[in-house]
Design a protein around this motif. Structure first.
Motif, PDB file in Angstrom:
ATOM      1  N   HIS A  36     146.615 -50.422  85.380  1.00 61.24           N
ATOM      2  CA  HIS A  36     145.797 -50.367  86.586  1.00 61.24           C
ATOM      3  C   HIS A  36     145.127 -51.717  86.835  1.00 61.24           C
ATOM      4  O   HIS A  36     144.914 -52.496  85.903  1.00 61.24           O
ATOM      5  N   LYS A  40     144.263 -49.605  91.557  1.00 64.75           N
ATOM      6  CA  LYS A  40     145.668 -49.348  91.891  1.00 64.75           C
ATOM      7  C   LYS A  40     146.480 -49.232  90.610  1.00 64.75           C
ATOM      8  O   LYS A  40     146.218 -49.930  89.628  1.00 64.75           O
ATOM      9  N   TYR A 125     152.665 -53.046  91.824  1.00 64.20           N
ATOM     10  CA  TYR A 125     151.959 -51.769  91.860  1.00 64.20           C
ATOM     11  C   TYR A 125     152.924 -50.590  91.975  1.00 64.20           C
ATOM     12  O   TYR A 125     154.053 -50.727  92.462  1.00 64.20           O
ATOM     13  N   ASP A 127     152.844 -48.237  93.958  1.00 60.82           N
ATOM     14  CA  ASP A 127     153.146 -47.868  95.345  1.00 60.82           C
ATOM     15  C   ASP A 127     154.183 -48.793  95.984  1.00 60.82           C
ATOM     16  O   ASP A 127     154.485 -48.680  97.171  1.00 60.82           O
TER      17      ASP A 127
END
Length: 150
Positions: A36, A40, A125, A127
């Motif tokens: 992290h 995120k 990340y 995402d």
């Protein structure tokens, strides 16, 4: 062992390289890629460096740490390239007669490394996005000059 490497960091080799019978304390700091950053999820990270300068900075930092603290050894290695979560990005080995000196020296080495080492960190990340982490501007750079003017 080079101070900057694309290979996985080898703590056992570093311990053998720094072995010293006069030392009563061994302090090891390992910086690892966490999952992290700023809220995120992180899937990995890429470290890049201007290697000739980074090698020079790490050697100077080792010597400076030895001169500043009553220790026998300070050895620092930093990895570059793509790293997965949980992999070591930096190892610092300090050997000293007493633990307090070793802890102080190791903290100084990692804190100073973060201020001086020309290494750039790019987060990937979960995402699918990516970004470079903010760092400390190098002394003499325009960014450093601007931050001093405040």
């Amino acid at each position: 062992m080079n101070r900057i490497t694309e290979q996985p960091l080898d703590l056992e080799a570093l311990l053998r390289e720094t072995a010293n019978d006069a030392s009563g304390a061994l302090v090891v700091f390992s910086g690892t890629v966490r999952d992290h950053h700023e809220g995120k999820g992180v899937s990995g990270m890429r470290y890049t460096a201007y290697e000739p300068l980074a090698e020079k900075v790490l050697l100077e930092l080792e010597q400076e740490t030895i001169a500043k603290f009553p220790i026998h050894t300070c050895r620092i290695v930093h990895r570059v390239g793509n790293l997965a979560v949980g992999e070591d990005s930096v190892l610092i080995v300090v050997r000293s007669a007493h633990r307090g000196d070793g802890f102080d020296a190791a903290r100084y080495a990692i804190d100073t490394l973060k201020e001086r080492l020309p290494v750039w960190k790019q987060d990937f990340y979960t995402d699918g996005s990516e970004s470079y982490q903010d760092g400390t501007p190098l002394p003499g750079s325009q960014a450093a000059d601007n931050s001093e003017k405040g």
